[in-house]
Each structure stands twice: as structure tokens, then as C-alpha cells.
Design a protein around this motif. Sequence first.
Motif, short mmCIF file in Angstrom:
data_model
loop_
_atom_site.label_atom_id
_atom_site.label_comp_id
_atom_site.label_asym_id
_atom_site.label_seq_id
_atom_site.Cartn_x
_atom_site.Cartn_y
_atom_site.Cartn_z
N PRO A 38 -0.04 14.09 9.19
CA PRO A 38 -0.78 13.13 10.02
C PRO A 38 -0.95 11.81 9.30
N PRO A 39 -1.36 10.75 9.99
CA PRO A 39 -1.64 9.47 9.31
C PRO A 39 -2.66 9.67 8.20
N LEU A 40 -2.36 9.14 7.03
CA LEU A 40 -3.22 9.34 5.86
C LEU A 40 -4.25 8.24 5.73
N GLN A 41 -5.39 8.59 5.15
CA GLN A 41 -6.39 7.60 4.79
C GLN A 41 -5.95 6.89 3.50
N ASP A 42 -6.50 5.70 3.28
CA ASP A 42 -6.15 4.94 2.08
C ASP A 42 -6.48 5.75 0.83
N GLY A 43 -5.50 5.91 -0.05
CA GLY A 43 -5.68 6.65 -1.28
C GLY A 43 -5.39 8.13 -1.17
N ALA A 44 -5.15 8.63 0.05
CA ALA A 44 -4.88 10.06 0.23
C ALA A 44 -3.42 10.36 -0.12
N ARG A 45 -3.18 11.60 -0.52
CA ARG A 45 -1.84 12.05 -0.89
C ARG A 45 -1.51 13.33 -0.13
N ALA A 46 -0.29 13.42 0.38
CA ALA A 46 0.19 14.63 1.04
C ALA A 46 1.10 15.38 0.07
N ARG A 47 0.84 16.69 -0.10
CA ARG A 47 1.62 17.52 -0.99
C ARG A 47 2.27 18.67 -0.21
N CYS A 48 3.40 19.12 -0.74
CA CYS A 48 4.11 20.23 -0.11
C CYS A 48 3.27 21.51 -0.22
N ALA A 49 3.18 22.23 0.89
CA ALA A 49 2.38 23.45 0.92
C ALA A 49 3.07 24.59 0.18
N ARG A 50 4.37 24.44 -0.11
CA ARG A 50 5.10 25.53 -0.74
C ARG A 50 5.34 25.31 -2.24
N CYS A 51 5.76 24.10 -2.64
CA CYS A 51 6.09 23.87 -4.05
C CYS A 51 5.18 22.84 -4.71
N ASP A 52 4.20 22.29 -3.97
CA ASP A 52 3.21 21.35 -4.49
C ASP A 52 3.81 20.01 -4.88
N ASN A 53 4.99 19.69 -4.38
CA ASN A 53 5.59 18.39 -4.65
C ASN A 53 4.87 17.30 -3.85
N SER A 54 4.76 16.10 -4.43
CA SER A 54 4.13 14.99 -3.72
C SER A 54 5.06 14.46 -2.64
N LEU A 55 4.57 14.44 -1.39
CA LEU A 55 5.38 13.98 -0.27
C LEU A 55 5.15 12.50 0.04
N HIS A 56 3.89 12.08 0.00
CA HIS A 56 3.57 10.70 0.38
C HIS A 56 2.15 10.38 -0.06
N GLN A 57 1.96 9.20 -0.61
CA GLN A 57 0.63 8.72 -0.96
C GLN A 57 0.44 7.33 -0.39
N LEU A 58 -0.60 7.17 0.40
CA LEU A 58 -0.85 5.88 1.05
C LEU A 58 -1.88 5.08 0.26
N ARG A 59 -1.47 3.88 -0.13
CA ARG A 59 -2.40 2.92 -0.75
C ARG A 59 -2.15 1.58 -0.07
N GLU A 60 -3.15 1.11 0.63
CA GLU A 60 -2.97 -0.06 1.47
C GLU A 60 -2.61 -1.32 0.68
#
Length: 410
Positions: free
Chosen positions: A13-35
Motif C-alpha cells: 500500500p502507499p507508505l507513510q514518510d519514513g516507512a519501509r516495506a520488507r519482504c514477508a519471506r526473506c526480509d529483503n527491503s522492498l521500498h522505503q519512502l522518504r519525501e
Amino acid sequence: MECHECGLAHDVPPLQDGARARCARCDNSLHQLREVSLDHAFAYSCAGAICFLMANMLPFISLEISGRAQVASLITGVRALYDEGFWELAIVVAVTMLAAPSLQILCRLLVLGGLRLRRPPRWLPVLYRFSTKISRWAMVEVYMLGVFVAYVKLIDLASVDVGYGVFAVGALMLTTVLTGSMLDDETVWRAFESKGVVPRHVAVDRARPTCRCETCGLVSNLDENGKGHCPRCLAHLHHRKPASLSRTWALVTTAAILYIPANLFPVMTVVSLGHGEPDTILSGVVALADAGMWPLALLVLFASILVPVLKLVGLVVLLITTQSASTWRLHERTVLYRIIEFVGRWSMIDIFMISILVALVQLGEIATIQPGIGAIAFASVVIITMIASESFDPRLMWDALDRHSGKRGR
């Protein structure tokens, strides 16, 4: 969004500023939003461009021994290697310390500066694709460690003065690291979308085969032949990297063969008052330890001897377990792959050190340092293992789990 390490698809989903999305299976960083990330990255890139110009214009290191003096700059190391007939090493140093960093800085300035325009040029995504590919070959931080090792080796032999160029390279290293930490690929590509430079809201039919773009990360559909082009960046799409295992095996085998002469043959020869003594990588570590420089000796031992061995062994483990479709410790194997990817460049410390020493210690009969054939083999091992880790597709490891569970990773 699909994880580039395990292939699991996520609805992020759309991330809040400073939030990071990680893979649920291998914990890899998918996306981090910083405005403010793009603004900060542009500022750091401007500072990096200034530091790079200063590093090439200001005095770097000077050496004085027995009344003879020698001054080195960034370019003199490349020139000295070429003059000694080691044009292969000259090309490696020129690409990793001069060409790649300058192109990386220029591309980032043009991309980030272009995104600040009301109507950015249409060629910005192509330029960003190029900058991401060349960034792994820009080794400013590794060069700084090479400078430190060369300095420690020389201070007991001669009077060494560190010029302002070294501090400029240090500042360049910091700005490069900060710029990289600010740039999230997904943030950049969504900025392209918001500016209308690339298509946005590409529809994906889950009933048809999908594929993650290796360049921009967009998930889109493949055609009936399993091929296609990314609708966002126009790169060729492949469900998995073509011939990943066979190409990686060939590269690992080549690197393993070259590792033998890299350690048996001298990487440099120190000639003093007409007498010379060749140094291998291991003898250089022993010399540092005998001089009481244990921390530096351990650093060179780890970066130049242990890291190449660990990379080769680690890649062989990944290849064997992947070819056998093993589901053994998938998460730990993924972490191993990340480590191999990260440490690959740090073995270049010895090559950069040699380029500095060869440029500085050219004092005729008093003292001269000459590169050795082992340095070419060692540089080849480092470069080939870096290419090997890039050619390996970690998603193939997790495909075995998907086949075992009877479903695709979604």
C-alpha cells in the motif's frame, strides 16, 4: 511489487514518510519512502561533484627520501601502471576510481536535477538505468582504504605528506555513501511517473504470467512466448536471469583457477639501492604483522585473502544447493548471497594500494616499486567474482520451495 531476492509478490500500500516495506519471506527491503530523499540526494550529489573536481586538482600525496621527492595525484597511479606495461591494471584503476565515479556523479546530477524541472526530459529514465548499472564499479570508499594502507607502508621508509586531495577524496566518499543511502529506486521511478516521464498505473492480469523488471522493479505481464519489454523503463523482461547457473559456474571456475597465480606470483617488487625483493599478497600481510601493524595486517588478510576464498566457496555452495533444488536453510542462503554481493568490491584494496605505491616510489636507484604479474591475476579474480555474484539469480533458490509446495511465490 515483487522481491528481487526470493520472487515473492506483495501488494504494497502507499507508505507513510519514513516507512519501509520488507519482504514477508526473506526480509529483503522492498521500498522505503522518504519525501525529502530526492532533494537531499541532489544536494549530496552537488557536493560530491565539487569534491571530485577538488580531488583531481589538488595535491594528493608527496614522498621525500634521501633528498629526492615525488608527488602523486589520482591520475599518476594510472599513468605509472601504464608506463610499467601493466595497462590491464591501469584500465581497472581508471574505470573504478575515475570513470565510474565521475559518470555516476554526472548521471545523478542530471537525473535529480531534471526531476526538479517542470517538464523533465524524456531521456532521464535511460540515464538513471545507466547510473544504477555503473554504480557498483565506482569504488571511492575502497580506494580510501587503499590510500590508508599505502600510507602506513611508507611512513617508516620516508617522509610522507598527505595533500588536500586526500581529504577531498574522503569527502567524496562520504557524499557518495550519503547519496546512495538517500536514493531508493522505487522512489525515483515513482517520481518519473508523477512527472509524466514514464507510464503510470500499469494494469497487471494475475491470470497471465508476470515478471519483475530487473531494472526498475515493476511487475508486468509477459507475452504468450514468455518475453516482453517493461512498460515503465523499456528493458527486456526475463522471468529469471538467462542461463544464470551455467554462467555463474563458468565465472566461478575461472576465478578459482586465477586465484592460484594471484597468490603464488608477486603483486609488486620493491627495489632499493639496486636490490629487489618481490612481495606476494601473503608476504605483504606477514611484513605488516612483523612491523607490529596487526590491525592493518588483519584488514589486508581479510580483504585480500579470506574474502576471495569466502566468495568462491559461498558461490559454490549457492550453486550446488540451487541446482539440487534444495530447500535447506533458504533464508540463511539468501543472507549469504547478500554478504557476497556486499564484500565483493573490498578486495580491490591491494590493487589501489599498488597503484599509489608505484606512482610515488619512482626514485631511481634509491627506491622503486614495480607492479607484479600476480596483481593482474588478483584483479581478475575480484572482477570475475563480482560479475559472478551479479549473474546468479537468488530467486532460483526459492523456486524450489514453490515447486515443493505446489504453487508459485505470490
